[in-house]
Write a protein that holds these residues in place. Structure first.
Motif: not given
Lengths: 426, 324
Positions: B234-257
């Motif tokens: 309820s606290i730690r994970f929600p507060l790190i979701t911006p980083t989680f979202f950043f990692v997700l987006v950049t991984t999806v973009i660059s995984v095949n690269d």
């Protein structure tokens, strides 16, 4: 602020004119010097010496170029050596990029299989364009290598890095097992015989590596009376002879004789002493000998019982990319020089076969390649059209599938012949 | 001056030269204001020019080139319409590379997003221990090793005849595995190397995000009797979701690269294209087979697919992100 009067302006203009006139005395000789500057030709190749390399490991091509340049005052030509990569594909890629900017190299080491791509896609020029020198050049070459670079009656380069695939073997492993290499490697069927099985038992693994075998596959097919592509550029790898030849190698895989790995792994396994037999260009002789810690020998490719061997050539020829007549003359001067005795003696240390009419010593270990040459060597398949490289890769993939029993020889050869013929419009 | 000013009841109109002076001031003021408003753009101009030149111009030019069968060199430059786009769908190698692209996406995105998160959560409680630094060093160091160097290491590890992996397997009575030359296994070898190279960087991002979670919130939760799991959920994970979202987006973009380096150095897309993906196919078309038109067409497809995926993530994923 300084005011400029008519008088001071006139004075300044006079001084400037005088200085200009005086300096033109110094400019003139510089212009003349420019006119006398040597014609510079850029030689783009794969044999450069990496920075920091010890003197004894310096590539012989550098000595050839230095020797030519030492006569710059007489010839008026300077060769600039360029090696951006040790990969032929990357050298062609750089050449393409430079040609696009209008500053392409003048001489390039072109793999034999890329001859059509270089002609059609990179504006490589036939040496016949420098018609007054072509006879002199041809006179310096072995007559049987000239057809290897002749297309449509024109000579498209000078055979230089002239090689053929041979077998390298770890003699220590054979000796430990008490087996004569000839009993295993003289014929393809021998690789399924008792001696081969005993050797396999001794080493506890596969005996022979033919990974990335598109190159030797051509020779193997030809040695069974087949072809990959006929003289009319029709793909004929679906002939019974080629299919049978491919199936023989697949049989070696089924019996656990053939190594399965990537090329880099196979090389490491051979040098590391765990793989008894490895195929490579004759030009790898020096490098493999330096790397291996065992008694390394070379051997000809096996034959099909009762049939003559007919391997293909490999390596590269020197193609002329200069579009300018003066530079083309300079290129021809360099090409002629590079097959003179003094220059070729240097180049011969590189380990390629002798493509010239000169008598050159055979480097110990090169004998199998000369045996292949004497038996009649063919050009490497000149994959047609500017998409040739892609077709070569498709054939290479089919060979790999067949040799690892991923697909039957008949199915693979028939499919790829139909696919390639359809792509080139046969 | 006093007399003059006294004689004037009001400052009705400035004299001629004064009017000019005022006009000068207002003009200078206006220019100054305009300059001030232009300043940010002027400051951005060099960087924007470079981005336009080296990012957007190649993008536009690739799109243009995809309609030609040209290699930059030949004099004739035939317009082929959509041929480069339609041709690839008949090319077995392209379809196999699409299959590989999909496989890498499905396998590597979860590994590269969730595995470092799990590791970060395990390392977080020992943040004051020296061991965390050791783990961080061990897990992060592959990220800074060049692929060419890493490949040499892995080639020796994967070598079927003398590699350490097979030695161990054989010692335990298993069969030898052709890690890089068996079409069913090779893609997993690439996955191992690519994950080994990437996880450390994502781990550091997650650790930094966990570090930034305000301690007073955590303390308040623990005073209220929240368990570790509840605090995490309820606290730690929600507060790190911006980083989680950043990692997700950049991984999806660059995984095949990201896997390109491993493919190029270890397998060249083989065996039988089983480890190839669309980025490697693009490289082969452009730089091995010299088909610039085809390569440009593939790059256009990669661009559109990547843009679409990113849009989908922002459209549907961002709603779960708590920006503090």
């Amino acid at each position: 602020m300084t005011r400029i009067s008519r008088r001071s302006f006139a004075k300044s203009a006079a001084v400037a004119a005088a200085v200009g006139a005086a300096s033109s005395r110094f400019v003139m000789p510089a212009t003349i010097a420019a006119q006398n500057a040597p014609t510079e030709i850029v030689f783009h190749h794969i044999w450069g010496t990496p920075p920091g390399t010890k003197e004894e490991h310096r590539d012989p091509i550098m000595d050839v170029i230095d020797l030519f340049n030492s006569n710059e005052a007489e010839t008026g030509i300077r060769v600039v050596s360029r090696t951006d990569s040790g990969s032929y594909a990357e050298v062609l890629q750089k050449t393409q990029a430079e040609m696009a900017t209008g500053k392409g190299p003048d001489i390039v080491s072109v793999p034999w299989a890329n001859i059509n791509w270089a002609r059609e896609g990179l504006n490589m020029r036939p040496l016949n364009e420098v018609s007054d020198q072509i006879d002199a050049l041809q006179a310096g070459l072995r007559p049987d290598v000239i057809p290897l670079v002749t297309v449509d009656d024109q000579m498209w380069g000078m055979p230089y890095a002239f090689s053929t695939p041979i077998l390298y073997l770890n003699r220590d492993l054979f000796d430990e097992a008490g087996i004569n290499p000839d009993d295993v490697l003289n014929e393809w069927d021998f690789l399924l015989g008792d001696a081969a099985m005993a050797l396999r038992e001794h080493v506890g693994g596969p005996l022979l590596d033919l990974t990335d075998g598109q190159w030797p596959a051509q020779g193997i097919a030809q040695s069974n009376g087949g072809r990959v592509m006929n003289d009319d550029n029709v793909f004929v790898m679906d002939s019974a002879e080629t299919i049978a030849a491919m199936d023989k190698i697949a049989e070696l895989d089924r019996e656990g004789i053939l190594n399965r790995s990537t090329r880099a792994e196979a090389s490491a396994s051979f040098v590391g002493g765990t793989l008894p037999v490895f195929y490579a260009s004759v030009a790898s002789l020096k490098g493999l000998r330096e790397q291996s810690q065992f008694n390394m020998e070379t051997h000809t490719f096996p034959v099909f019982t009762g049939k003559p061997r007919q391997m293909s050539c490999g390596g590269s020829f020197l193609g002329m990319f200069s579009q300018d007549a003066e530079k083309q003359q300079a290129v021809m001067e360099y090409l002629k020089f590079s097959i003179t005795k003094e220059a070729y003696e240097l180049w011969n240390q590189r380990g390629y076969m002798n493509a010239t009419a000169l008598e050159m010593p055979v480097v110990p270990g090169q004998e199998p390649s000369y045996a292949h040459l004497e038996e009649g060597i063919t050009p490497e398949t000149p994959w047609p059209t500017a998409r040739g490289g892609e077709y070569g890769a498709m054939w290479a993939e089919t060979v790999a599938r067949i040799w690892t029993n991923n697909i039957s020889a008949e199915e693979g050869c028939t499919q790829i012949a139909a696919e390639l013929n359809s792509l080139v419009g046969n | 001056m006093e007399n003059t000013s006294a004689s004037l009841p009001t400052i009705a109109r400035p004299r001629q030269h004064e009017r000019v002076h005022v006009a000068h001031i207002s003009l200078a003021g206006r220019i100054g204001k305009q300059m001030e408003s232009l300043a940010p753009y002027m400051l951005l101009l060099p960087l924007v020019s470079l981005i336009l030149l080296f990012v957007y111009w190649p993008l536009v030019y690739s799109f243009y080139l995809s309609f030609f069968d040209w290699n930059f060199v030949t004099a004739n430059k035939p317009f082929v319409g959509f041929d480069n786009f339609t041709r690839m769908w008949n090319d077995r190698r392209f379809l196999e590379s699409l299959n590989g692209t999909w496989k890498y996406f499905v396998i590597l995105v979860p590994i590269q997003v969730f595995l470092p998160l799990g590791l970060a959560l395990m390392l977080w409680p020992i943040r004051k221990s020296r061991m965390q630094n050791t783990y961080r060093f061990v897990l992060f160091s592959p990220t800074v090793i060049a692929y060419s160097v890493a490949a040499v290491l892995w080639l020796w590890i994967f070598n079927p005849l003398q590699g350490v992996l097979n030695k161990v397997l054989i010692d335990f009575g298993f069969e030898r595995i052709n890690w890089l030359s068996d079409p069913d296994v090779a893609i997993w070898s690439i996955v191992i190397v690519a994950s080994w190279k990437t996880i450390g960087f994502h781990l550091l991002l997650y650790l930094a995000a966990l570090e930034a979670v305000p301690t007073d919130v955590i303390e308040a939760a623990s005073i209220d009797g929240a368990s570790n799991w509840e605090t995490m959920k309820s606290i730690r994970f929600p507060l790190i979701t911006p980083t989680f979202f950043f990692v997700l987006v950049t991984t999806v973009i660059s995984v095949n690269d990201d896997v390109f380096g491993a493919i190029n150095v270890l397998t060249d897309g083989g065996p039988f294209n089983s480890t190839s993906n669309i980025v490697y196919y693009l490289y082969e078309q452009g730089f091995v087979f010299f088909q610039i038109g085809s390569a440009s067409a593939v790059s256009v497809i990669v661009f559109i697919a990547t843009a679409l995926l990113t849009w989908v993530q922002f459209r549907f994923g961002e709603r779960f992100v708590h920006y503090g």
